[in-house]
Design an enzyme around this catalytic site. Structure first.
Site, short mmCIF file in Angstrom:
data_model
loop_
_atom_site.label_atom_id
_atom_site.label_comp_id
_atom_site.label_asym_id
_atom_site.label_seq_id
_atom_site.Cartn_x
_atom_site.Cartn_y
_atom_site.Cartn_z
N TYR A 3 -2.77 -1.45 -3.09
CA TYR A 3 -1.87 -2.20 -3.97
C TYR A 3 -1.02 -1.26 -4.80
O TYR A 3 -1.35 -0.99 -5.95
CB TYR A 3 -2.71 -3.07 -4.91
CG TYR A 3 -3.46 -4.21 -4.28
CD1 TYR A 3 -3.18 -4.66 -3.00
CD2 TYR A 3 -4.46 -4.87 -4.99
CE1 TYR A 3 -3.88 -5.72 -2.44
CE2 TYR A 3 -5.16 -5.93 -4.44
CZ TYR A 3 -4.86 -6.35 -3.16
OH TYR A 3 -5.55 -7.40 -2.61
N VAL A 32 -6.42 -1.98 6.18
CA VAL A 32 -5.71 -1.93 4.91
C VAL A 32 -5.38 -3.37 4.51
O VAL A 32 -4.93 -4.17 5.31
CB VAL A 32 -4.46 -1.03 5.01
CG1 VAL A 32 -3.42 -1.61 5.94
CG2 VAL A 32 -3.88 -0.77 3.65
N LYS A 33 -5.68 -3.68 3.27
CA LYS A 33 -5.40 -5.01 2.73
C LYS A 33 -4.15 -4.91 1.88
O LYS A 33 -4.09 -4.10 0.95
CB LYS A 33 -6.60 -5.45 1.88
CG LYS A 33 -6.46 -6.80 1.20
CD LYS A 33 -7.78 -7.18 0.50
CE LYS A 33 -7.66 -8.46 -0.29
NZ LYS A 33 -7.83 -8.31 -1.73
N CYS A 34 -3.14 -5.71 2.24
CA CYS A 34 -1.85 -5.61 1.55
C CYS A 34 -1.42 -6.97 1.02
O CYS A 34 -1.83 -8.01 1.54
CB CYS A 34 -0.78 -5.11 2.54
SG CYS A 34 -1.12 -3.47 3.20
#
Lengths: 266, 266, 266, 266, 266
Positions: B153, B189-191
Site C-alpha cells: 500500500y 501482492v495485495k493491492c
C-alpha cells in the site's frame, strides 16, 4: 582471497553487467519505452548474449531468474549478481539512502549468486550508516568468496552544498568515490562517467588495481554510448554496467555485439 | 523454492483471503455494523465456507484460532495466514508505519501458519525501515517454505506531496507498489483496486508472474463489489482479500458462493 | 498453549493481583499515607491473604521476595507476577513509554515467576516501539508457558489530541485497549474502569474470551471500591489488580475478605 | 542469589569504596591538587589500607591494576569494583548519559572483578535508555554472582524543570533514586548526601534492606567529612564511596584510619 | 594481557607507524603533491624501511597489502595495523564521527593484523556512541591479544563551544584525550602535538605508563618535523604516526633514517 579475474563475472579482465533493478529504483515507468522489458524473462533472454558477464537483479527477480533457469534448462544464462540494497523513488528522504533488502547469506546460499552488489552514497547524511552496513556485507562476501561490486555514487547534501564540487559528475567526486571502493574493500567499483576520458584517467590514478566499470546511464545513440565506453576502456576502465541502453532498445543484439568487441576483443 | 500454486492458500491458482485484522487496525468500531463479528469464533465459522482459501489473523487471534480448531475438531477450517505486522490507529505518527508483532518463527513453529503476511507502506518516511524488516521476514519465510503475501500500500508523504500522483489509488502508484512486491520477493501482492480494469491491467503488466489479489475495501453492495472482483480477475488478477464486505453482512454465504464461482470456477 | 485457567494466578477463573510497583512508578511518595508499606516485607505479608492470586513486583523486589520466601519458609505466599517494564516519573518524556527492566528469561529461570506483566501505552508516540518489545516478551513467555498480563493503558498524544475521545477512561478507548490485548496475544488484560458498568460491558464485547481485570486506581472508600469491582465482575470481568487501595489501608484484611467473596465465591 | 554481605566488598556489612574514575569523568584536572594522584599506582598503593573494601576503576585502570598486582605480588590490594559505564565532560549532551565502556563478561572473566558498578541518571532524557542497559548489566552480573553497585544520581531536565524538587540533593530526589536501586535489582546504592541526617533517614526508609553508601563529593576538611559519614552510618547507611577526599590529600592514612573506626569498628 | 612491548609494532619500546589512510579521510587530493603515492604499492615499498614498525591501512588496502606480500614474498614488510574506523570528508555531519568499516575478527583472522587502530572523537556529539563501539573493539582485540592504538582526537562542539579550551591543540585537551586512552583500555594513544614540549609533558603526566605517539600532521620541513619528534621523545613520548610527511616526499629514506636514530637508537 581469490582474484575477481578468476570469477565468472569477468572475461579477459573486463565485465559487462546487464543491470535490471529499474523496477525497484524508478518503478514501471522505466519500461514504458519498451513495454516488454517489464517482463523479467524478456531481459533474462537478452542476458544470454555472450557479451554479458553478469546480470544484476534485486532479490525477487533473482529468485525468479533461478527458477527460470531451472524451468528452461538454460546453459547460456549470464552469471547472477544479486544487488543487496536498493530503494524506490516513492519515499521522501532527508538525503540519499538505500536499505538492504537481501543478505549475503541468502544471496549466496539460496540464490547461488556469483557476485553481490551494494550501492554506496558517500556525501549523503546517511553515508556513515551505509559504511557500517557495507562492512557487514563486505566481510560476509569474503566469507563466501564472492566478488563485491560497489555502485559508488557520491551524492547528497555533502556534494550539493560543497562549492568545491560541480556535482556528481565532477571528476574529483568520481575519483574520491572510486578510491572509497578501494579503501573499503570492493573488488569492482561502478562509477558515473565524469564527462571526459581525462576524468576517467583521474579515477584510474586513484584506485590502484581496483577494477572500474562505467555506469550506463540514460539511453543515448549507439555512437555516443560506444564512444564513452571506448574512452573508458582506453583510459584503463574494465567495462560497464548497463540497463536502459540495452533493454530500452527493440533489438539490443547489435549494440551488444559492438560492446563485446570493444570490451573483450580489442 | 516451492510455487505458491502448490500451497494451501491457492485453489486453481487463485485465492480468497478472509481478512480479520480490523480489531488491530481500526479497533472495535469496525464490528459495530455487525456486533457478533467482534467475536472471533463467529468469523472463524464464516471462514469454513469452501470459497475461503485463507484466513488472515493477527497473532492473538491466530493463537485462539488454533485452539478453536483443536476444541472443535474442525476439518473444514481455512488455512491460516498470520499477519506479522499491523498497527492501531490510536497513535499519532509522523508517517505510516506498521510494527512487527509476530515473528516468522513463532507463526510457523508455534502457530503452524500456512502463509505469512506483511504490510509495506512504500512512500512513507518509514519505507526504508520497513524494507529492512521485510528482508528478514522474507528470508525467514523462505527458510520455512511458507508463501509471503505483501499488503503493498504505497502511501504517506512521498505520495501525498508528489504532484505526479493523484493518490493511493493512482494506477501508477498501484503498479509501482505491485512491482515492489516482485522485486522484494513476495509470492502474492495485495493491492488497492485502482478504480478501473485498465488500471489493474497496468498493474499486471508490471509484476511478471507474481500473483495479485485485490483489497476488499469498505463495504458496498453485492453488485458493485462483484463487478470489481470480476474486472480484476478478467484483467489477470488472482483473487481478493476481503474483510468488512464479508463479516459486516448478516449472511455472507450468498456473496461467498458468488465469489467462489467468479474466482475458482469460471 | 496452556489455558491461563490452569495457571496459579487464577482461582475459579478470576484473579486478584496485588500490585506493588509504586516505588518504581511514583516513588516513595505513594507510601507516605502508610509508611510501613515502603517496606516490601510488609506488603509480602499482606499478600498471604487467600484472596490474593498473584503479587506483581518489579525485578528487585521480586528477587527480594524469593529470598524472603526462602528465609521464612513461606507456604502461603502469593504466586509471583514479575512486571517486566516500568518507569519512574522523574524523567521528562515526549510521550508515554515504559522501558523493559527485566527479561522473560530472567523472570522465569532465575525468579521462578508464575506470570509476567507488561505495560502497553497504545496512543503514545512510542506505541510502535512498545509493540515490538511486547512481541519479543510475548513469544518468550509462550516458550516458557507463563501467562502474560498486559497493562493496557491507551494514553498519550494520540488520545489527547483526538477529539473523538474524552480521555483515557473513554469506553471506546478502554475497549480498543482491551482488543489490542487480544490481538497481540495476551492472556489477561488489565484495563482502567471506564466509569460505568455499561462501559465495562463494551470492553467485554470487544475481547472475545480474553480475561479482563480492573485497575484498582487511587484509594477510595470500601463501598465505592467494592461497587466498581462488583459491577466489573457482573459485566463479565475477571477480577482486579489493586495496590494503593490495599496497602494504603491500616488493616486491609477486611477489604480482602470482601473482595474474596465477590471474586471467587459468588 | 548470594548476599552482598558474603562478598569481599563489605566488611561487617559496610563498605568503603575508593573511587578512582575521575580521569574519565573530569579529566586530569582532578589530579592537579595532588599531581602524583594522576599516577594510578599511587592510588593503588593508597588502596592497600585495610579500611578500603573496594577500589572502583574504569576498564583501562582495572587492566593496569591486575597487572600491577601480578608484578608486585600484592596480597593486601583492595578488591576490584569495575565501573562499567562513565563519560567524559568534553562532550555536549542534551541531557545526562553515561555510555557503557566495559561489559560484565569482560569485567568478570578477564579482569576478575569482585563487583561491578553502573551509573544511573534517572530524571534525564536518557533515563529509559539507561534502564535498558542496566537491565542487561544486572542480569549478567547475577549470572556471574558479582554484587551490583548502582551510582544512583537523579539529575537532568526532569529534576531541573520540576518545581517540586529543589535539586539533586533534595531528600525526595535522593530517596526516589535509592528506591530505584531497590526496584531495579542493585545490591548497593550510592547516593548523594541529602544535606542532613534526616534526609538520609528518609532514604533508608525507602529502600528496605538495600545497602546504601554515601557519595564522597568534593574535598572538604576531615571534620566536616567525618561528620557527614558518621551521620550517614548512624542513620542506617552502610558506608561511602570516596575519591577526591582521599587521593587529593598528601597523607590520607589518617583519614582512612578514622573512617575505618567509624565504618567497621563502632 | 601481553605487554605491547612484546608486540611487533614496537622496537625498544617505541613505534613509528606509517599511516596511509588518507585516501579514506581526505580523498585522492592528498596524493597530488606526490602522485605516485596514490598507488598503494609505492607506499608499501616505503614501509620496508627498517624504521617503520607498523603500516596503518584501512581494510581494502590491508587486503591488498597481504596479497602484495604474498605475491612479492616480502620478508621486510612492516607489521600491519588495521585501522578499524574512518570516514570520508564528503559527508556533512552534525559533528565528528568515524564509522567502523572493519571488524576486529576480520582484521585478525582474515588479514592477520598485528595491531588494530580506532579513532575516538571525544568532545563530539557522537562521543558516547564511539565509546560504545570502542568497547566492543577493545574487548575483541583483547580476545585476540592484538595491541590497540587509539587515535585520540578530542574535537567537535564540546571543544569548540567551551571557552576553557583554545582548540584541539590545547594541552588540556590533548592530555584529557590521552587520559581517555588509558581509562578506556588502549595500549598506545596517538595524540596531536600540543605545540610545545611542556604540553607533551603534561600529556605524559596524565597517562601513567600508557604509550604515546605523536600525530605527524601536515607536511613541513625535515628540521621542523624532527624537532617536534625529538621534543616528544625527550618528554617521554614513544614515537609517532606519520603519513604525509613521509609519502609526500620524493625520497623519504633520508628522513626515515633520521627518525630511526631519534626513535630507536638514542
Amino acid at each position: 582471497m581469490e582474484s575477481v579475474d578468476d570469477s565468472p563475472i569477468t572475461r579477459n579482465g573486463n565485465s559487462l553487467i546487464l543491470a535490471y533493478d529499474h523496477g525497484t529504483e524508478h518503478g514501471p515507468v522505466d519500461f514504458e519505452p519498451m513495454p516488454k522489458s517489464a517482463d523479467p524473462t524478456h531481459v533474462f533472454e537478452v542476458g544470454r548474449h555472450s557479451a554479458v558477464t553478469a546480470i544484476a537483479l534485486q532479490k525477487g527477480n533473482a529468485e525468479y531468474y533461478r527458477n527460470w533457469e531451472t524451468e528452461h534448462a538454460v546453459d547460456d544464462a549470464a552469471p547472477l549478481l544479486v544487488k543487496l540494497n536498493g530503494n524506490s523513488n516513492l519515499a521522501k528522504r532527508d538525503d540519499y539512502y538505500s536499505p538492504k533488502q537481501c543478505s549475503v547469506e541468502y544471496a549466496v546460499e539460496h540464490l547461488d549468486a556469483d557476485a553481490i552488489g551494494y550501492t554506496m552514497y558517500a556525501g549523503s547524511l546517511h553515508e556513515d550508516e551505509m559504511w557500517k552496513e557495507f562492512r557487514e556485507v563486505q566481510e560476509a562476501a569474503r566469507q563466501y568468496s564472492v566478488p563485491i561490486v560497489m555502485w559508488s555514487y557520491p551524492r547528497g547534501k555533502g556534494i550539493q552544498e560543497n562549492d568545491a564540487y560541480s556535482g556528481q559528475d565532477d571528476p574529483d567526486v568520481v575519483a574520491y568515490g572510486g578510491r572509497l571502493g578501494l579503501e573499503l574493500g570492493a573488488d569492482v567499483v561502478k562509477c558515473k562517467y565524469p564527462g571526459s576520458q581525462e576524468g576517467w584517467r583521474q579515477l584510474e590514478d586513484a584506485v590502484g588495481d581496483l577494477k572500474t566499470v562505467m555506469s550506463g546511464g540514460s539511453k543515448r545513440s549507439d555512437e555516443e554510448f560506444l564512444a564513452d565506453v571506448s574512452a573508458t576502456v582506453e583510459a584503463g576502465g574494465n567495462g560497464l554496467a548497463v540497463g536502459r541502453n540495452i533493454f530500452q532498445r527493440e533489438n539490443p543484439e547489435g549494440l551488444l555485439d559492438k560492446l563485446e568487441t570493444v570490451l573483450f576483443e580489442e
